[in-house]
Design a protein around this motif. Structure first.
Motif, mmCIF file in Angstrom:
data_model
loop_
_atom_site.group_PDB
_atom_site.id
_atom_site.type_symbol
_atom_site.label_atom_id
_atom_site.label_comp_id
_atom_site.label_asym_id
_atom_site.label_seq_id
_atom_site.Cartn_x
_atom_site.Cartn_y
_atom_site.Cartn_z
ATOM 1 N N MET A 42 39.100 42.806 33.780
ATOM 2 C CA MET A 42 39.280 42.204 35.104
ATOM 3 C C MET A 42 40.000 40.862 34.987
ATOM 4 N N GLU A 43 39.671 40.082 33.965
ATOM 5 C CA GLU A 43 40.369 38.812 33.769
ATOM 6 C C GLU A 43 41.854 39.065 33.492
ATOM 7 N N GLU A 45 43.620 41.532 34.586
ATOM 8 C CA GLU A 45 44.237 41.904 35.870
ATOM 9 C C GLU A 45 44.512 40.664 36.712
ATOM 10 N N TRP A 46 43.560 39.732 36.751
ATOM 11 C CA TRP A 46 43.775 38.478 37.479
ATOM 12 C C TRP A 46 44.943 37.696 36.890
ATOM 13 N N VAL A 73 40.342 43.821 41.958
ATOM 14 C CA VAL A 73 41.111 42.579 42.033
ATOM 15 C C VAL A 73 41.923 42.531 43.327
ATOM 16 N N GLN A 76 39.488 41.671 46.062
ATOM 17 C CA GLN A 76 39.075 40.267 45.960
ATOM 18 C C GLN A 76 40.191 39.334 46.414
ATOM 19 N N ALA A 77 41.422 39.604 45.994
ATOM 20 C CA ALA A 77 42.554 38.763 46.367
ATOM 21 C C ALA A 77 42.806 38.795 47.873
ATOM 22 N N VAL A 83 34.224 37.673 44.976
ATOM 23 C CA VAL A 83 34.807 37.358 43.670
ATOM 24 C C VAL A 83 33.685 36.884 42.753
ATOM 25 N N HIS A 87 35.555 34.450 38.043
ATOM 26 C CA HIS A 87 36.957 34.611 38.446
ATOM 27 C C HIS A 87 37.328 33.787 39.681
ATOM 28 N N HIS A 90 40.492 31.865 39.203
ATOM 29 C CA HIS A 90 41.687 32.714 39.292
ATOM 30 C C HIS A 90 42.078 32.923 40.755
#
Length: 126
Positions: A42-43, A45-46, A73, A76-77, A83, A87, A90
């Motif tokens: 996931m990190e 992807e961020w 992601v 979340q974005a 989130v 993250h 991010h």
């Protein structure tokens, strides 16, 4: 408003020493970063989404649709999912980049449609 520029992003995680990696594809041009250290998928992807947004702002592209296959992601974005605390920084970085550039939308696409994911996989097929 004209057609949106499509920018593909993807992050991956390989066993160490490889670690996290990212890819961004803009107008058919891949930008791949490998060996980004330990982390989570996931990190990664961020980091890919942030790299895509940075490139969009630096190149003055817009309006843009950022296309990625990491549903969590993307949600979340877009503010549709919580989130994780790990993250939040991010998200803050992405939102600052989004505010600084042309209009950016983030949209989920299937893995097989993600040109950035294909670029990441191609580097490991050698």
């Amino acid at each position: 408003m004209g057609a949106r520029v499509k920018v593909f992003f993807d992050g991956g995680l390989r066993p160490l020493p490889g670690g996290m990696e990212t890819a961004v594809v803009i107008a058919g041009q891949p930008f791949v970063a490998r060996g980004l250290g330990a982390g989570t998928s996931m990190e990664a992807e961020w980091l890919a989404l942030i790299d895509a947004a940075r490139r969009v702002v630096a190149q003055g592209l817009g309006p843009v649709v950022l296309l990625g296959d990491a549903a969590a992601v993307v949600a979340q974005a877009n503010g549709r999912a919580k989130v994780p605390a790990a993250h939040e920084e991010h998200l803050a970085t992405f939102l600052a980049l989004k505010a600084a550039g042309m209009p950016m939308r983030v949209r989920h696409i299937g893995r097989s449609q993600n040109l950035a994911g294909i670029a990441l996989a191609a580097g490991h097929a050698r």
